[in-house]
Design a protein around this motif. Structure first.
Motif, PDB file in Angstrom:
ATOM      1  N   ASN A  13      64.693  18.505  -7.901  1.00 27.96           N
ATOM      2  CA  ASN A  13      63.264  18.667  -7.709  1.00 27.96           C
ATOM      3  C   ASN A  13      62.664  17.329  -7.368  1.00 27.96           C
ATOM      4  OD1 ASN A  13      62.394  17.316 -10.278  1.00 27.96           O
ATOM      5  ND2 ASN A  13      63.602  18.984 -11.143  1.00 27.96           N
ATOM      6  N   GLY A  14      61.501  17.366  -6.762  1.00 29.89           N
ATOM      7  CA  GLY A  14      60.818  16.135  -6.401  1.00 29.89           C
ATOM      8  C   GLY A  14      61.314  15.564  -5.096  1.00 29.89           C
ATOM      9  N   TYR A  15      61.322  14.244  -5.031  1.00 27.59           N
ATOM     10  CA  TYR A  15      61.694  13.569  -3.796  1.00 27.59           C
ATOM     11  C   TYR A  15      62.317  12.216  -4.132  1.00 27.59           C
ATOM     12  CZ  TYR A  15      56.947  12.164  -4.958  1.00 27.59           C
ATOM     13  OH  TYR A  15      55.831  11.762  -5.626  1.00 27.59           O
ATOM     14  N   ALA A  16      63.024  11.671  -3.152  1.00 24.32           N
ATOM     15  CA  ALA A  16      63.712  10.400  -3.369  1.00 24.32           C
ATOM     16  C   ALA A  16      63.719   9.601  -2.071  1.00 24.32           C
ATOM     17  CB  ALA A  16      65.146  10.641  -3.824  1.00 24.32           C
ATOM     18  N   LEU A  17      63.739   8.306  -2.205  1.00 24.71           N
ATOM     19  CA  LEU A  17      63.901   7.389  -1.085  1.00 24.71           C
ATOM     20  C   LEU A  17      65.215   6.671  -1.320  1.00 24.71           C
ATOM     21  CD1 LEU A  17      62.453   6.353   1.447  1.00 24.71           C
ATOM     22  CD2 LEU A  17      61.420   4.595   0.036  1.00 24.71           C
ATOM     23  N   ASP A  18      66.152   6.839  -0.401  1.00 24.72           N
ATOM     24  CA  ASP A  18      67.513   6.330  -0.583  1.00 24.72           C
ATOM     25  C   ASP A  18      67.901   5.356   0.514  1.00 24.72           C
ATOM     26  OD1 ASP A  18      68.188   8.052  -2.769  1.00 24.72           O
ATOM     27  OD2 ASP A  18      68.477   9.682  -1.347  1.00 24.72           O
ATOM     28  N   LEU A  19      68.856   4.516   0.184  1.00 24.04           N
ATOM     29  CA  LEU A  19      69.595   3.754   1.171  1.00 24.04           C
ATOM     30  C   LEU A  19      71.003   4.325   1.095  1.00 24.04           C
ATOM     31  CD1 LEU A  19      69.041   1.535   3.196  1.00 24.04           C
ATOM     32  CD2 LEU A  19      69.832  -0.113   1.520  1.00 24.04           C
ATOM     33  N   VAL A  20      71.372   5.119   2.087  1.00 26.69           N
ATOM     34  CA  VAL A  20      72.615   5.890   2.068  1.00 26.69           C
ATOM     35  C   VAL A  20      73.698   5.128   2.815  1.00 26.69           C
ATOM     36  CG1 VAL A  20      73.669   8.079   2.760  1.00 26.69           C
ATOM     37  CG2 VAL A  20      71.302   8.034   1.996  1.00 26.69           C
ATOM     38  N   PHE A  21      74.870   5.009   2.203  1.00 26.99           N
ATOM     39  CA  PHE A  21      75.997   4.339   2.852  1.00 26.99           C
ATOM     40  C   PHE A  21      76.848   5.377   3.574  1.00 26.99           C
ATOM     41  CE2 PHE A  21      80.370   2.606   2.818  1.00 26.99           C
ATOM     42  CZ  PHE A  21      80.136   1.505   3.629  1.00 26.99           C
ATOM     43  N   SER A  22      77.066   5.145   4.848  1.00 29.17           N
ATOM     44  CA  SER A  22      77.946   5.978   5.666  1.00 29.17           C
ATOM     45  C   SER A  22      78.789   5.010   6.483  1.00 29.17           C
ATOM     46  CB  SER A  22      77.124   6.896   6.568  1.00 29.17           C
ATOM     47  OG  SER A  22      77.969   7.698   7.359  1.00 29.17           O
ATOM     48  N   THR A  23      80.024   4.839   6.114  1.00 28.14           N
ATOM     49  CA  THR A  23      80.905   3.808   6.657  1.00 28.14           C
ATOM     50  C   THR A  23      80.684   3.616   8.148  1.00 28.14           C
ATOM     51  OG1 THR A  23      82.547   4.409   5.002  1.00 28.14           O
ATOM     52  CG2 THR A  23      83.315   3.099   6.832  1.00 28.14           C
ATOM     53  N   PRO A  24      80.420   2.422   8.629  1.00 26.97           N
ATOM     54  CA  PRO A  24      80.268   1.150   7.903  1.00 26.97           C
ATOM     55  C   PRO A  24      78.802   0.769   7.726  1.00 26.97           C
ATOM     56  CG  PRO A  24      80.563   0.667  10.205  1.00 26.97           C
ATOM     57  CD  PRO A  24      80.507   2.191  10.071  1.00 26.97           C
ATOM     58  N   ASN A  25      77.867   1.709   7.844  1.00 26.55           N
ATOM     59  CA  ASN A  25      76.449   1.381   7.895  1.00 26.55           C
ATOM     60  C   ASN A  25      75.648   1.941   6.721  1.00 26.55           C
ATOM     61  OD1 ASN A  25      76.707   0.132  10.488  1.00 26.55           O
ATOM     62  ND2 ASN A  25      76.811   2.167  11.391  1.00 26.55           N
ATOM     63  N   TYR A  26      74.427   1.389   6.559  1.00 29.65           N
ATOM     64  CA  TYR A  26      73.449   1.906   5.611  1.00 29.65           C
ATOM     65  C   TYR A  26      72.296   2.524   6.400  1.00 29.65           C
ATOM     66  CZ  TYR A  26      75.649  -0.570   1.756  1.00 29.65           C
ATOM     67  OH  TYR A  26      76.536  -0.994   0.808  1.00 29.65           O
ATOM     68  N   PHE A  27      71.743   3.633   5.894  1.00 28.44           N
ATOM     69  CA  PHE A  27      70.640   4.314   6.534  1.00 28.44           C
ATOM     70  C   PHE A  27      69.556   4.608   5.499  1.00 28.44           C
ATOM     71  CE2 PHE A  27      74.534   5.478   8.701  1.00 28.44           C
ATOM     72  CZ  PHE A  27      74.233   5.148  10.016  1.00 28.44           C
ATOM     73  N   PHE A  34      66.233  17.301  -2.413  1.00 31.69           N
ATOM     74  CA  PHE A  34      67.653  17.156  -2.118  1.00 31.69           C
ATOM     75  C   PHE A  34      68.190  18.308  -1.275  1.00 31.69           C
ATOM     76  CE2 PHE A  34      66.324  15.069  -5.925  1.00 31.69           C
ATOM     77  CZ  PHE A  34      66.625  13.775  -5.613  1.00 31.69           C
ATOM     78  N   VAL A  35      67.295  18.924  -0.463  1.00 29.21           N
ATOM     79  CA  VAL A  35      67.730  19.984   0.449  1.00 29.21           C
ATOM     80  C   VAL A  35      67.382  19.663   1.894  1.00 29.21           C
ATOM     81  CG1 VAL A  35      67.688  21.803  -1.284  1.00 29.21           C
ATOM     82  CG2 VAL A  35      65.632  21.338   0.023  1.00 29.21           C
ATOM     83  N   ALA A  36      66.439  18.770   2.147  1.00 31.11           N
ATOM     84  CA  ALA A  36      66.073  18.366   3.505  1.00 31.11           C
ATOM     85  C   ALA A  36      65.769  16.878   3.485  1.00 31.11           C
ATOM     86  CB  ALA A  36      64.857  19.138   3.991  1.00 31.11           C
ATOM     87  N   SER A  37      66.117  16.172   4.557  1.00 27.98           N
ATOM     88  CA  SER A  37      65.946  14.723   4.589  1.00 27.98           C
ATOM     89  C   SER A  37      65.425  14.255   5.933  1.00 27.98           C
ATOM     90  CB  SER A  37      67.282  14.015   4.340  1.00 27.98           C
ATOM     91  OG  SER A  37      67.803  14.359   3.094  1.00 27.98           O
ATOM     92  N   ALA A  38      64.561  13.241   5.898  1.00 27.12           N
ATOM     93  CA  ALA A  38      64.201  12.482   7.089  1.00 27.12           C
ATOM     94  C   ALA A  38      65.058  11.232   7.039  1.00 27.12           C
ATOM     95  CB  ALA A  38      62.718  12.119   7.070  1.00 27.12           C
ATOM     96  N   ARG A  39      65.846  10.982   8.088  1.00 22.68           N
ATOM     97  CA  ARG A  39      66.787   9.864   8.052  1.00 22.68           C
ATOM     98  C   ARG A  39      66.571   8.910   9.216  1.00 22.68           C
ATOM     99  NH1 ARG A  39      73.341   9.994   7.326  1.00 22.68           N
ATOM    100  NH2 ARG A  39      72.795  10.104   5.127  1.00 22.68           N
ATOM    101  N   HIS A  40      66.623   7.622   8.880  1.00 26.95           N
ATOM    102  CA  HIS A  40      66.632   6.528   9.846  1.00 26.95           C
ATOM    103  C   HIS A  40      68.053   6.462  10.398  1.00 26.95           C
ATOM    104  CE1 HIS A  40      67.424   2.083  10.282  1.00 26.95           C
ATOM    105  NE2 HIS A  40      66.400   2.243  11.099  1.00 26.95           N
ATOM    106  N   THR A  41      68.231   6.322  11.687  1.00 27.76           N
ATOM    107  CA  THR A  41      69.569   6.502  12.260  1.00 27.76           C
ATOM    108  C   THR A  41      70.276   5.226  12.715  1.00 27.76           C
ATOM    109  OG1 THR A  41      68.580   6.968  14.415  1.00 27.76           O
ATOM    110  CG2 THR A  41      69.081   8.860  12.998  1.00 27.76           C
ATOM    111  N   THR A  42      69.697   4.059  12.495  1.00 25.80           N
ATOM    112  CA  THR A  42      70.417   2.832  12.837  1.00 25.80           C
ATOM    113  C   THR A  42      70.682   2.035  11.562  1.00 25.80           C
ATOM    114  OG1 THR A  42      68.341   1.702  13.334  1.00 25.80           O
ATOM    115  CG2 THR A  42      69.531   2.645  15.190  1.00 25.80           C
ATOM    116  N   ASN A  43      71.652   1.179  11.622  1.00 24.07           N
ATOM    117  CA  ASN A  43      72.088   0.425  10.449  1.00 24.07           C
ATOM    118  C   ASN A  43      70.974  -0.444   9.872  1.00 24.07           C
ATOM    119  OD1 ASN A  43      74.019  -0.585   8.571  1.00 24.07           O
ATOM    120  ND2 ASN A  43      74.208  -2.437   9.810  1.00 24.07           N
TER     121      ASN A  43
END
Length: 186
Positions: A13-27, A34-43
Motif C-alpha cells: 500500500n502507499g507509494y515509494a521512490l526507489d533507486l532500482v539496480f538493474s545490472t549494470p545500471n541504477y534507475f 507496488f503494482v505500477a511504476s513510473a521509471r527513469h530509463t537512463t543510468n
C-alpha cells in the motif's frame, strides 16, 4: 529511498521512490502500491548528488531526475498507505525495516499537493524544500546526519534511526534568510 506505507509481498500500500539496480545500471522509480511504476530509463551515476522526485497529478504518476521529467505511468491511485514512513529503507509488516539504501540521502520534503515542473526545478536547483509551497509542505527532513533522531523542521516530529548512518558532505542548499534561517553543517 523513501516509502510511505508497507511493501509486503504481492503488492502493498502507499507509494515509494526507489533507486532500482538493474545490472549494470541504477534507475529512479516511483511505485504506486507496488503494482505500477513510473521509471527513469537512463543510468543514474553513483558517487555524486542527484535529485529524484515522485509526484502524481490528474491520474498520472511522474518521476523526475535532476529536475527533468523522466518517466510516467497512468494507473489507479495507490492503496491507502499504512501509517508508516521510511526514508532509506523498505518496511513490511512481516520483516520490519529491510533493504537499506546504500548511499547518501538529504533534503527530504513531503507535500500535500502535487508539485509542478517549476517547483521541482527549484528544489533540484538547490532551493530548500521549506521555501517551495511552504503552506503545503507537510514534513521536511534535511537529513544532515549529525542528529539522532532526525527532526522534521516543519512539524518538529522525528525519524528513528535504524541501523548505522554515516555523516557525509551535504549538497549545496539555499536556505531561507531572516527569522526562518537555519544553519546546517556536516
Amino acid at each position: 529511498i523513501f516509502l510511505n506505507g508497507e511493501s509486503d509481498t504481492g503488492g502493498g500500500n502507499g507509494y515509494a521512490l526507489d533507486l532500482v539496480f538493474s545490472t549494470p545500471n541504477y534507475f529512479a522509480q516511483f511505485d504506486l502500491s507496488f503494482v505500477a511504476s513510473a521509471r527513469h530509463t537512463t543510468n543514474v551515476p553513483t558517487g555524486e548528488w542527484h535529485h529524484i522526485v515522485g509526484t502524481r497529478r490528474s491520474g498520472t504518476s511522474y518521476v523526475y531526475y535532476d529536475g527533468v521529467q523522466a518517466g510516467t505511468t497512468t494507473a489507479s491511485a495507490p492503496n491507502t498507505p499504512a501509517n508508516r514512513t521510511a526514508i532509506g529503507a523498505r518496511h513490511s509488516a512481516a520483516q520490519g525495516a529491510s533493504r537499506f539504501f546504500n548511499g547518501d540521502i538529504a533534503e527530504c520534503g513531503f507535500w500535500n499537493v502535487a508539485l509542478d515542473d517549476s517547483d521541482i526545478s527549484a528544489v533540484a536547483d538547490g532551493i530548500s524544500p521549506i521555501m517551495v509551497r511552504p503552506t503545503s509542505l507537510l514534513s521536511y527532513y534535511p537529513i544532515i546526519g549529525n542528529f539522532s533522531p532526525e527532526t522534521d523542521k516543519k512539524r518538529a516530529t522525528t525519524l528513528t534511526l535504524a541501523g548505522t548512518a554515516n555523516v557525509s558532505p551535504h549538497p549545496r542548499i539555499i536556505y531561507p534568510s531572516g527569522v526562518e534561517a537555519r544553519r546546517f553543517t556536516t
